[in-house]
Design a protein around this motif. Structure first.
Motif, short mmCIF file in Angstrom:
data_model
loop_
_atom_site.label_atom_id
_atom_site.label_comp_id
_atom_site.label_asym_id
_atom_site.label_seq_id
_atom_site.Cartn_x
_atom_site.Cartn_y
_atom_site.Cartn_z
N LYS A 182 0.82 -1.22 0.00
CA LYS A 182 0.00 0.00 0.00
C LYS A 182 0.86 1.27 0.00
O LYS A 182 0.34 2.37 0.02
CB LYS A 182 -0.91 0.02 1.22
CG LYS A 182 -1.94 -1.08 1.26
CD LYS A 182 -2.88 -0.83 2.44
CE LYS A 182 -2.87 -2.01 3.36
NZ LYS A 182 -3.71 -1.81 4.55
N GLY A 183 2.19 1.10 0.05
CA GLY A 183 3.09 2.25 0.11
C GLY A 183 3.30 2.77 1.51
O GLY A 183 3.93 3.81 1.70
N GLU A 184 2.82 2.05 2.52
CA GLU A 184 3.00 2.46 3.91
C GLU A 184 4.40 2.05 4.39
O GLU A 184 4.96 1.08 3.91
CB GLU A 184 1.95 1.81 4.80
CG GLU A 184 0.54 2.25 4.48
CD GLU A 184 -0.50 1.41 5.18
OE1 GLU A 184 -1.51 1.99 5.62
OE2 GLU A 184 -0.31 0.17 5.31
N ILE A 185 4.90 2.79 5.37
CA ILE A 185 6.23 2.57 5.93
C ILE A 185 6.09 1.98 7.32
O ILE A 185 5.28 2.45 8.13
CB ILE A 185 7.01 3.89 5.97
CG1 ILE A 185 7.20 4.44 4.56
CG2 ILE A 185 8.35 3.72 6.68
CD1 ILE A 185 7.67 5.87 4.50
N LEU A 186 6.89 0.95 7.60
CA LEU A 186 6.89 0.32 8.93
C LEU A 186 7.76 1.12 9.88
O LEU A 186 8.95 1.33 9.62
CB LEU A 186 7.40 -1.12 8.83
CG LEU A 186 7.45 -1.90 10.14
CD1 LEU A 186 6.04 -2.11 10.71
CD2 LEU A 186 8.15 -3.23 9.94
N LEU A 187 7.17 1.55 10.99
CA LEU A 187 7.91 2.25 12.03
C LEU A 187 7.86 1.44 13.31
O LEU A 187 6.87 0.76 13.60
CB LEU A 187 7.30 3.62 12.30
CG LEU A 187 7.29 4.61 11.14
CD1 LEU A 187 6.67 5.93 11.61
CD2 LEU A 187 8.69 4.84 10.60
N SER A 188 8.93 1.52 14.08
CA SER A 188 8.95 0.91 15.40
C SER A 188 9.17 2.01 16.43
O SER A 188 9.79 3.03 16.15
CB SER A 188 10.04 -0.16 15.50
OG SER A 188 11.30 0.38 15.24
N LYS A 189 8.62 1.77 17.63
CA LYS A 189 8.74 2.76 18.70
C LYS A 189 9.84 2.31 19.65
O LYS A 189 9.82 1.20 20.17
CB LYS A 189 7.41 2.88 19.45
CG LYS A 189 7.37 4.05 20.41
CD LYS A 189 5.96 4.22 20.96
CE LYS A 189 5.84 5.52 21.72
NZ LYS A 189 4.46 5.68 22.25
N ARG A 190 10.80 3.20 19.90
CA ARG A 190 11.95 2.90 20.74
C ARG A 190 11.53 2.71 22.20
O ARG A 190 10.64 3.38 22.70
CB ARG A 190 12.99 4.01 20.64
CG ARG A 190 13.67 4.04 19.28
CD ARG A 190 14.66 5.18 19.15
NE ARG A 190 15.79 5.07 20.05
CZ ARG A 190 16.85 4.30 19.86
NH1 ARG A 190 16.93 3.52 18.81
NH2 ARG A 190 17.86 4.30 20.71
N HIS A 191 12.22 1.78 22.86
CA HIS A 191 12.01 1.53 24.28
C HIS A 191 12.25 2.83 25.05
O HIS A 191 13.18 3.58 24.72
CB HIS A 191 12.97 0.43 24.75
CG HIS A 191 12.67 -0.09 26.09
ND1 HIS A 191 13.02 0.60 27.24
CD2 HIS A 191 12.04 -1.21 26.51
CE1 HIS A 191 12.63 -0.08 28.29
NE2 HIS A 191 12.03 -1.20 27.87
N PRO A 192 11.45 3.12 26.09
CA PRO A 192 11.62 4.39 26.82
C PRO A 192 12.97 4.55 27.50
O PRO A 192 13.40 5.68 27.76
CB PRO A 192 10.48 4.38 27.85
CG PRO A 192 9.97 2.99 27.89
CD PRO A 192 10.33 2.34 26.59
N ASP A 231 6.66 -1.03 20.29
CA ASP A 231 5.46 -1.00 19.44
C ASP A 231 5.90 -0.84 17.99
O ASP A 231 7.06 -0.53 17.71
CB ASP A 231 4.56 0.17 19.85
CG ASP A 231 3.12 0.03 19.39
OD1 ASP A 231 2.77 -1.01 18.78
OD2 ASP A 231 2.33 0.95 19.65
N ALA A 232 4.95 -1.05 17.09
CA ALA A 232 5.21 -0.84 15.66
C ALA A 232 3.90 -0.46 14.99
O ALA A 232 2.81 -0.73 15.52
CB ALA A 232 5.79 -2.10 15.02
#
Length: 153
Positions: free
Chosen positions: A41-51, A131-132
């Motif tokens: 779909k042209g979306e980009i995978l992002l991940s959320k860094r550990h706090p 998270d992602a």
């Protein structure tokens, strides 16, 4: 202990390794990879860094340092597998940009891979990712402008 291959200015390995966390010797570089995973779909995978990480709780594309003995592609595949549990096919990737920086002294390779995965099927590296999500290019650009994006480059 994590070891990196030391490289010269022209990206040649010099048959010496370096321990992560110590200052690089003057005139030497190491290799960093950043991986953009894009779905159909042209979306980009992002991940959320550990706090508890530098730039904690910010979103990013997966990335990291190449380990001793790895080439750029091997490092890219390993980083994505380690951080989000996604197995990428080497044939689906290509380098889209390369640069060399002096601070920190490193060669950067930016990879683009095509892959589809449900977020609930990903497994996160405990001390790295919490998270992602898939985002549109427009949403990604807004995140960068609002500084909700990791600047750890």
């Amino acid at each position: 202990m994590e070891l990196w291959d030391l490289l010269d200015r022209n990206r040649n390995k010099i048959d010496k390794t370096h321990e992560r966390g110590k200052p690089l010797p003057e005139g030497y570089y190491h290799l960093l990879v950043y991986i953009i995973v894009q779905n159909d779909k042209g979306e980009i995978l992002l991940s959320k860094r550990h706090p508890n990480k530098v730039f904690g709780n910010l979103w990013e594309c997966t990335g990291g340092s190449a380990l001793a003995g790895e080439d750029s592609l091997q490092a890219a595949l390993r980083e994505v597998k380690e951080e989000v549990g996604l197995d990428l096919a080497s044939i689906d990737g290509k380098i889209i940009f390369q640069e060399t920086r002096e601070n920190p002294p490193a060669h950067f390779d930016y990879w683009l891979f095509q892959a589809n995965a449900a977020i609930e099927d990903l497994t996160f590296q405990n001390d790295e990712v919490i998270d992602a999500k898939w985002v549109t290019r427009e949403a990604f650009e807004k995140m960068v402008k609002k500084k909700k994006w990791s600047q750890r480059q």
